[in-house]
Write a protein that holds these residues in place. Structure first.
Motif, PDB file in Angstrom:
ATOM      1  N   SER A   1       0.846  -1.338  -0.068  1.00 42.64           N
ATOM      2  CA  SER A   1      -0.069  -0.037  -0.116  1.00 42.64           C
ATOM      3  C   SER A   1       0.875   1.324  -0.148  1.00 42.64           C
ATOM      4  O   SER A   1       0.494   2.175  -0.550  1.00 42.64           O
ATOM      5  N   VAL A   2       2.054   1.262   0.691  1.00 40.91           N
ATOM      6  CA  VAL A   2       2.790   2.507   0.879  1.00 40.91           C
ATOM      7  C   VAL A   2       3.494   2.545  -0.727  1.00 40.91           C
ATOM      8  O   VAL A   2       3.595   3.811  -1.032  1.00 40.91           O
ATOM      9  N   ALA A   3       3.696   1.384  -1.386  1.00 49.46           N
ATOM     10  CA  ALA A   3       4.314   1.652  -2.421  1.00 49.46           C
ATOM     11  C   ALA A   3       3.310   2.260  -3.655  1.00 49.46           C
ATOM     12  O   ALA A   3       3.645   3.194  -4.397  1.00 49.46           O
ATOM     13  N   PHE A   4       2.127   1.643  -3.825  1.00 45.36           N
ATOM     14  CA  PHE A   4       0.890   2.066  -4.570  1.00 45.36           C
ATOM     15  C   PHE A   4       0.638   3.376  -4.446  1.00 45.36           C
ATOM     16  O   PHE A   4       0.079   4.086  -5.070  1.00 45.36           O
ATOM     17  N   SER A   5       0.565   3.960  -3.085  1.00 46.13           N
ATOM     18  CA  SER A   5       0.055   5.284  -2.969  1.00 46.13           C
ATOM     19  C   SER A   5       1.014   6.255  -3.417  1.00 46.13           C
ATOM     20  O   SER A   5       0.597   7.368  -3.739  1.00 46.13           O
ATOM     21  N   GLY A   6       2.326   5.923  -4.089  1.00 57.54           N
ATOM     22  CA  GLY A   6       3.067   6.815  -4.563  1.00 57.54           C
ATOM     23  C   GLY A   6       2.328   7.304  -6.086  1.00 57.54           C
ATOM     24  O   GLY A   6       2.692   8.167  -6.754  1.00 57.54           O
ATOM     25  N   SER A   7       1.607   6.365  -6.625  1.00 59.65           N
ATOM     26  CA  SER A   7       0.879   6.604  -7.879  1.00 59.65           C
ATOM     27  C   SER A   7      -0.126   7.812  -7.524  1.00 59.65           C
ATOM     28  O   SER A   7      -0.230   8.801  -8.329  1.00 59.65           O
ATOM     29  N   PHE A   8      -0.818   7.985  -6.540  1.00 62.63           N
ATOM     30  CA  PHE A   8      -1.815   8.959  -6.258  1.00 62.63           C
ATOM     31  C   PHE A   8      -1.123  10.207  -5.777  1.00 62.63           C
ATOM     32  O   PHE A   8      -1.586  11.451  -6.244  1.00 62.63           O
ATOM     33  N   VAL A   9      -0.001   9.944  -5.205  1.00 62.33           N
ATOM     34  CA  VAL A   9       0.761  11.329  -4.823  1.00 62.33           C
ATOM     35  C   VAL A   9       1.415  11.924  -5.893  1.00 62.33           C
ATOM     36  O   VAL A   9       1.367  13.063  -6.296  1.00 62.33           O
ATOM     37  N   GLY A  10       2.051  10.983  -7.014  1.00 64.30           N
ATOM     38  CA  GLY A  10       2.581  11.744  -8.162  1.00 64.30           C
ATOM     39  C   GLY A  10       1.231  12.315  -9.260  1.00 64.30           C
ATOM     40  O   GLY A  10       1.622  13.314  -9.720  1.00 64.30           O
ATOM     41  N   THR A  11       0.262  11.795  -9.108  1.00 63.96           N
ATOM     42  CA  THR A  11      -0.923  12.379  -9.863  1.00 63.96           C
ATOM     43  C   THR A  11      -1.471  13.875  -9.327  1.00 63.96           C
ATOM     44  O   THR A  11      -1.495  14.542  -9.784  1.00 63.96           O
ATOM     45  N   VAL A  12      -1.271  13.960  -7.883  1.00 68.21           N
ATOM     46  CA  VAL A  12      -1.423  15.210  -7.243  1.00 68.21           C
ATOM     47  C   VAL A  12      -0.586  16.257  -7.503  1.00 68.21           C
ATOM     48  O   VAL A  12      -0.824  17.254  -7.776  1.00 68.21           O
ATOM     49  N   VAL A  13       0.617  15.633  -7.439  1.00 67.78           N
ATOM     50  CA  VAL A  13       1.917  16.592  -7.398  1.00 67.78           C
ATOM     51  C   VAL A  13       2.198  17.198  -8.837  1.00 67.78           C
ATOM     52  O   VAL A  13       2.532  18.105  -9.507  1.00 67.78           O
ATOM     53  N   ALA A  14       1.896  16.080  -9.954  1.00 69.82           N
ATOM     54  CA  ALA A  14       2.221  16.332 -11.244  1.00 69.82           C
ATOM     55  C   ALA A  14       1.577  17.265 -12.034  1.00 69.82           C
ATOM     56  O   ALA A  14       1.998  18.345 -12.676  1.00 69.82           O
ATOM     57  N   TYR A  15       0.250  17.604 -11.637  1.00 69.08           N
ATOM     58  CA  TYR A  15      -0.650  18.560 -12.290  1.00 69.08           C
ATOM     59  C   TYR A  15      -0.042  19.968 -12.031  1.00 69.08           C
ATOM     60  O   TYR A  15       0.124  20.691 -12.844  1.00 69.08           O
ATOM     61  N   PRO A  16      -0.095  20.452 -10.734  1.00 69.82           N
ATOM     62  CA  PRO A  16       0.421  21.727 -10.531  1.00 69.82           C
ATOM     63  C   PRO A  16       1.747  22.076 -10.802  1.00 69.82           C
ATOM     64  O   PRO A  16       2.036  23.311 -11.523  1.00 69.82           O
ATOM     65  N   VAL A  17       2.839  21.236 -10.779  1.00 73.23           N
ATOM     66  CA  VAL A  17       3.981  21.400 -11.053  1.00 73.23           C
ATOM     67  C   VAL A  17       4.507  21.466 -12.404  1.00 73.23           C
ATOM     68  O   VAL A  17       5.030  22.244 -12.913  1.00 73.23           O
ATOM     69  N   CYS A  18       3.781  20.599 -13.286  1.00 71.42           N
ATOM     70  CA  CYS A  18       3.774  20.734 -14.554  1.00 71.42           C
ATOM     71  C   CYS A  18       3.443  21.946 -15.262  1.00 71.42           C
ATOM     72  O   CYS A  18       3.846  22.574 -16.115  1.00 71.42           O
ATOM     73  N   GLY A  19       2.248  22.293 -14.610  1.00 70.06           N
ATOM     74  CA  GLY A  19       1.466  23.797 -14.930  1.00 70.06           C
ATOM     75  C   GLY A  19       2.589  24.611 -14.774  1.00 70.06           C
ATOM     76  O   GLY A  19       2.763  25.669 -15.638  1.00 70.06           O
ATOM     77  N   PHE A  20       3.046  24.653 -13.699  1.00 72.51           N
ATOM     78  CA  PHE A  20       4.158  25.676 -13.356  1.00 72.51           C
ATOM     79  C   PHE A  20       5.290  25.720 -14.284  1.00 72.51           C
ATOM     80  O   PHE A  20       5.824  26.971 -14.481  1.00 72.51           O
TER      81      PHE A  20
ATOM     82  N   SER B   1     -11.108  24.413 -10.366  1.00 72.30           N
ATOM     83  CA  SER B   1     -11.520  22.908 -10.725  1.00 72.30           C
ATOM     84  C   SER B   1     -10.217  22.277 -10.866  1.00 72.30           C
ATOM     85  O   SER B   1     -10.126  20.851 -10.290  1.00 72.30           O
ATOM     86  N   GLY B   2      -8.972  22.729 -11.053  1.00 72.03           N
ATOM     87  CA  GLY B   2      -7.749  21.851 -11.079  1.00 72.03           C
ATOM     88  C   GLY B   2      -7.265  21.562  -9.642  1.00 72.03           C
ATOM     89  O   GLY B   2      -6.723  20.309  -9.458  1.00 72.03           O
ATOM     90  N   PHE B   3      -7.602  22.299  -8.649  1.00 72.58           N
ATOM     91  CA  PHE B   3      -7.204  22.083  -7.291  1.00 72.58           C
ATOM     92  C   PHE B   3      -8.293  21.071  -6.805  1.00 72.58           C
ATOM     93  O   PHE B   3      -7.759  20.164  -6.215  1.00 72.58           O
ATOM     94  N   LEU B   4      -9.423  21.439  -7.023  1.00 69.92           N
ATOM     95  CA  LEU B   4     -10.476  20.391  -6.316  1.00 69.92           C
ATOM     96  C   LEU B   4     -10.417  19.044  -7.167  1.00 69.92           C
ATOM     97  O   LEU B   4     -10.820  18.047  -6.497  1.00 69.92           O
ATOM     98  N   SER B   5     -10.086  19.049  -8.275  1.00 71.91           N
ATOM     99  CA  SER B   5      -9.739  17.659  -8.901  1.00 71.91           C
ATOM    100  C   SER B   5      -8.830  16.689  -8.326  1.00 71.91           C
ATOM    101  O   SER B   5      -8.777  15.472  -8.363  1.00 71.91           O
ATOM    102  N   ALA B   6      -7.603  17.560  -7.916  1.00 72.06           N
ATOM    103  CA  ALA B   6      -6.689  16.857  -7.260  1.00 72.06           C
ATOM    104  C   ALA B   6      -6.883  16.349  -5.769  1.00 72.06           C
ATOM    105  O   ALA B   6      -6.209  15.497  -5.185  1.00 72.06           O
ATOM    106  N   LEU B   7      -7.886  17.119  -5.385  1.00 73.91           N
ATOM    107  CA  LEU B   7      -8.086  16.841  -3.763  1.00 73.91           C
ATOM    108  C   LEU B   7      -8.531  15.299  -3.567  1.00 73.91           C
ATOM    109  O   LEU B   7      -8.032  14.952  -2.318  1.00 73.91           O
ATOM    110  N   PRO B   8      -9.340  14.755  -4.164  1.00 77.92           N
ATOM    111  CA  PRO B   8      -9.778  13.479  -3.858  1.00 77.92           C
ATOM    112  C   PRO B   8      -8.695  12.559  -3.853  1.00 77.92           C
ATOM    113  O   PRO B   8      -8.768  11.582  -3.122  1.00 77.92           O
ATOM    114  N   TYR B   9      -7.644  12.742  -4.983  1.00 75.43           N
ATOM    115  CA  TYR B   9      -6.550  11.673  -4.981  1.00 75.43           C
ATOM    116  C   TYR B   9      -5.361  12.093  -3.760  1.00 75.43           C
ATOM    117  O   TYR B   9      -4.690  11.022  -3.628  1.00 75.43           O
ATOM    118  N   LEU B  10      -5.628  13.142  -3.387  1.00 78.93           N
ATOM    119  CA  LEU B  10      -4.691  13.504  -2.121  1.00 78.93           C
ATOM    120  C   LEU B  10      -5.055  12.830  -0.905  1.00 78.93           C
ATOM    121  O   LEU B  10      -4.408  12.108  -0.066  1.00 78.93           O
TER     122      LEU B  10
END
Length: 587
Positions: A258-277, A385-394
């Motif tokens: 579970s710890v390993a797989f959670s990296g997928s969702f953390v990556g999803t949350v972080v990638a959107y704002p960082v790539c946008g920046f 919408s971008g921030f709120l869309s990432a909130l469930p995965y966080l």
């Protein structure tokens, strides 16, 4: 009245009779391992008398010959140094420090690096989703002159791709991803999961670095490149189970995975704002160069630190190595044929496939459609919408950090593995069914957002069940089974966005209601199917000879315990002496 002479005569006769037979003695008997005695045969003193860590029984021997006590104790075997869990009969892990100091225990370090690996995997996957917006839209440049005047200029869009072509580019990744699931599981079992995992991420990172120049050459090169990236990234999920089959003790499988797989969702949350920046400050090419370089750096660390098997790790402690080997048993590389017929006809396998498919249907539906839904229906702007869309995965990533530990705790103290898997998966699916159904009929933005956050976040409990269930039912084929289930679980990533686009044509709330109701119904079906057919025990077709012998011995022990339910069990350590002469007394 009896005379004194007659009484003395009878007393002499009793003494003479006693001298003719063995003299009764009291002996101190110390039992080494586990002694089972009937409760009715022991007095309260004998049952409760304990000295230190040994159980001591003072027993009267009626046939003990008269003679000196034994001078030498029997040669007892050395006791095991590892304490056992009374609920599961599995050894407890050696305490080498706080769990926060994960680097002191190599299996926790492997889980942490796997977490960072999946973080990079999803960053390399979703970067194009952000970059394509900057690639296909014009940019407004502001330049301030020396006299204070601000000059605003518009840079034309670099690529003139319509929506259909953009959809083809974004979906091309999954066409390659779905093709290497089974191959990745088979390859991980054959040559080692850690190496395959590292090579898969390494090639994906290298291809990401050359994406900008190839995209500028021709769009067909970009599509081909994304398909190849999907081919190499497709091996990551299946082969990580080959790592856990060697590194994860049975009672820690859920929390480590579970710890390993959670990296997928953390990556999803972080990638959107960082790539946008990055795209806003340095241009869209930065969305490929920086994640690619970070991914290559992680690969160097992974291949340097992690080994396929714990016995190949030069830095693992002897205590941790013994604990892993004792709990996993024989994990040698034996080339055994894959029982494909048994796999495809096994209902516990199809229960995992069904659960994986249903969970990914809701995941991909919201991942691809949630920003559009919030903008079109709830009237949020793009930033909101971008921030709120990432909130469930966080929320899902945070919940998954503890759900795995909770599942292992329930397994070790209260329920069987089968009951725990069904409890976590079915409870999560039913909760997601309820919240998806409620979101489809709500009109208040706050209520809809809350329901969607709960629907996604509670999926972490389902991941703590079906995602590690492969290791429960067939440890030696776990990577192959993960590839088998993930092949079907990739289909929602292709179908659900297309279905949502077909249903939502006029951007009306009633159309979005149908999207959520379909996801709700699929969750409910998954809960019912998994609850009926799931299993948490090793399947007969997945047992080798050592597993069969262990299974049979466990069954015999269970029957013996049931037949002797009125017996009392005493577990003790080896004695320092066999008898105590001080307790030898003559009656």
């Amino acid at each position: 009245m009896e005379s004194a002479t007659r009484r003395d005569g009878r007393e002499r006769e009793r003494r003479a009779a006693r001298r003719g037979r063995s003299r009764p003695t009291w002996r101190l008997v110390v039992v080494q391992w586990t002694v089972v005695v009937r409760s009715s045969q022991l007095s309260a003193r004998a049952r409760n008398l304990e000295l230190g860590t040994c159980a001591v029984f003072v027993i009267r021997s009626r046939a003990s010959p008269v003679g000196p006590p034994r001078s030498e104790p029997p040669d007892y075997p050395t006791p095991p140094t590892m304490e056992c869990n009374t609920k599961t009969d599995l050894p407890k892990p050696p305490l080498l420090g706080s769990k926060w100091q994960f680097w002191k225990q190599r299996r926790y370090l492997v889980a942490f690096l796997a977490f960072l690996g999946f973080f990079n995997v999803y960053t390399l996957r979703v970067n194009l989703s952000v970059a394509i917006v900057a690639m296909t839209t014009g940019q407004i440049l502001k330049e301030k002159l020396e006299n204070g005047t601000t000059v605003i200029s518009t840079m034309p869009k670099e690529f003139d791709w319509d929506s259909k072509l953009q959809g083809l580019i974004l979906s091309s990744f999954f066409y390659g991803y779905i093709c290497t699931q089974l191959f990745g599981g088979w390859l991980g079992a054959r040559i080692g999961g850690a190496r395959v995992y590292g090579v898969g991420v390494a090639v994906t990172a290298l291809l990401t670095l050359i994406t900008p120049p190839l995209a500028r050459l021709n769009v067909n090169f970009l599509i081909a490149l994304r398909i190849i990236e999907g081919l190499f990234e497709g091996v990551t999920y299946p082969c990580i189970h080959a790592v856990w089959s060697q590194w994860a003790p049975p009672m820690e499988r859920t929390q480590l995975a579970s710890v390993a797989f959670s990296g997928s969702f953390v990556g999803t949350v972080v990638a959107y704002p960082v790539c946008g920046f990055l795209a806003d400050k340095f241009g869209w090419s930065a969305d490929f160069y920086i994640p690619g370089l970070v991914g290559l750096f992680w690969v160097l660390v992974w291949l340097t630190v992690v080994r396929d098997r714990p016995e190949d790790d030069p830095y693992i402690s002897s205590e941790e190595l013994k604990y892993i080997q004792d709990t996993l048993g024989d994990t040698s590389d034996k080339k055994v044929p894959v029982p494909w017929k048994n796999i495809v006809t096994s209902m516990p396998v199809w229960a995992i496939v069904c659960a994986h498919f249903c969970e990914n249907w809701g995941f991909y539906t919201l991942l691809t459609q949630l920003p559009t839904f919030m903008k079109d229906t709830l009237n949020f702007n793009l930033a909101e919408s971008g921030f709120l869309s990432a909130l469930p995965y966080l929320v899902m990533a945070l919940v998954m950090q503890r759900s795995g530990y909770l599942a292992d705790w329930v397994r070790s103290t209260h329920l069987t593995t089968t009951q725990t898997r069904k409890l976590f998966n079915c409870t999560a699916f039913i909760s997601q069914t309820i919240f998806m159904f409620a979101a489809s009929y709500m009109t208040a933005p706050a209520g809809v957002i809350f329901c969607l956050i709960m629907a996604v976040g509670l999926g972490a409990f389902a991941w703590s069940a079906f995602s590690v269930n492969h290791l429960d039912i067939a440890p030696q084929y776990a990577s192959l089974l993960m590839g088998f289930s993930n092949t079907f679980a990739t289909i929602p990533g292709i179908i659900s966005p297309m279905l949502a686009g077909y249903l939502v044509q006029n951007k009306q709330p009633s159309e979005w209601q149908n999207v959520f109701l379909i996801a709700s119904g699929i969750y409910l079906f998954g809960a019912i199917f998994y609850g009926i057919f799931a299993d948490g025990e090793v399947q007969p077709w997945a047992m080798d000879e050592s597993t069969v012998q262990k299974h049979n011995s466990n069954a015999k022990d269970t029957e013996k315990q049931q037949s002797e339910s009125k017996m009392t069990k005493y577990t003790v350590n080896p004695p320092t002496s066999y008898t105590n002469p001080a307790l030898n007394t003559q009656e």
